[in-house]
Design an enzyme around this catalytic site. Sequence first.
Site, PDB file in Angstrom:
ATOM      1  N   LYS A  13       0.144   1.947 -15.658  1.00 56.39           N
ATOM      2  CA  LYS A  13       0.490   1.237 -16.919  1.00 56.39           C
ATOM      3  C   LYS A  13       0.255  -0.269 -16.793  1.00 56.39           C
ATOM      4  CE  LYS A  13       4.836   2.438 -16.678  1.00 56.39           C
ATOM      5  NZ  LYS A  13       4.861   3.154 -15.397  1.00 56.39           N
ATOM      6  N   ARG A  88      12.711   2.599 -21.765  1.00 56.25           N
ATOM      7  CA  ARG A  88      12.763   3.607 -20.710  1.00 56.25           C
ATOM      8  C   ARG A  88      13.913   4.583 -20.905  1.00 56.25           C
ATOM      9  NH1 ARG A  88      10.009   0.589 -16.326  1.00 56.25           N
ATOM     10  NH2 ARG A  88      10.047   1.835 -14.458  1.00 56.25           N
ATOM     11  N   ARG A 127       0.011   0.541  -2.885  1.00 57.82           N
ATOM     12  CA  ARG A 127      -0.006  -0.643  -3.762  1.00 57.82           C
ATOM     13  C   ARG A 127       0.394  -1.909  -3.010  1.00 57.82           C
ATOM     14  NH1 ARG A 127       3.170  -0.573  -9.279  1.00 57.82           N
ATOM     15  NH2 ARG A 127       4.845   0.175  -7.948  1.00 57.82           N
ATOM     16  N   ARG A 160       6.027  -3.737  -2.539  1.00 59.91           N
ATOM     17  CA  ARG A 160       7.307  -3.750  -3.247  1.00 59.91           C
ATOM     18  C   ARG A 160       8.354  -2.931  -2.498  1.00 59.91           C
ATOM     19  NH1 ARG A 160       5.966  -2.568  -9.519  1.00 59.91           N
ATOM     20  NH2 ARG A 160       7.743  -1.176  -9.192  1.00 59.91           N
ATOM     21  N   ARG A 171      12.671   7.298  -8.138  1.00 58.02           N
ATOM     22  CA  ARG A 171      12.070   6.798  -9.391  1.00 58.02           C
ATOM     23  C   ARG A 171      11.448   7.938 -10.201  1.00 58.02           C
ATOM     24  NH1 ARG A 171       8.235   2.561  -6.901  1.00 58.02           N
ATOM     25  NH2 ARG A 171       7.516   2.117  -9.002  1.00 58.02           N
TER      26      ARG A 171
END
Length: 218
Positions: A13, A88, A127, A160, A171
């Site tokens: 996203k 969310r 990532r 992260r 998550r």
Amino acid sequence: MRLVFLGAPGVGKGTQADRVSELFKIAKISTGDLLRGAVRDQTKLGLEAKGYMDQGKLVPDSVVIGLVGEKLNEASSVPGFVLDGFPRTTPQADELGRVLGEKKMLLDRVVNFEVPRETIVKRLSGRRSCPNCHATYHVDFSPPRKADVCDRCGESLVQRSDDRREAIETRLKVYEEQTAPLIRYYGEKHLLSHLDASDSVDAVFAKLTKVLEPYRGA
Ligand code: AP5
């Protein structure tokens, strides 16, 4: 053009919201980036949010709604926005509808990004992010020109804290329980487009721009 990007963590996203924001000259509002900024600046809100974020849980609605309200006010004077990571939960979606209604605005499109779970885990575990300008990289799929250094601003890249395996699992579970119901919510409002986001970044962007083209200038 007023957009919401919906989808599980790691579906891409944020990557696509950056490109859409640049192409259509609209603001990108990412609650994840706003919250990480508050954590870095050690504001009261940031200190409250950090514990939830590190564990992969959602930050309470009241905190996030306050944060986004201010940004939506700023964004109402520009040609549009893409919301990345907000809403969310159903209360957040209701609040978004209320705020936009007050401004006599409507959403144009909600895009639901779809990617198989094993691809999500690969994307998240590789990532790397820039803590300064929020640019996102991937060690295999989109590496920076120089290892661990941001192409855009030269800052050292970081992993992260919520991209660790346990936090990723939480998550994904939280997404299924609290965010996935929004697919039905926006489907019933006839605002939803589904997007297979498992191809390369360029291929997904090409599909996405086709979906959004009718709303250019809206
Ligand atoms: P947030 O930052 O919003 O995280 P997220 O939704 O979990 O989404 P991600 O940023 O992990 O993934 P993405 O879909 O943007 O993927 P990306 O483009 O980076 O939120 C973090 C935390 O903040 C939450 O857990 C929560 O605690 C809190 N929070 C935020 N908003 C909240 C809210 N509204 N309410 C309550 N709490 C909130 O891509 C991932 C990787 O894949 C990158 O490495 C990228 O380079 C790579 N990649 C992207 N696309 C492709 C592709 N097509 N092919 C190959 N690689 C790709």
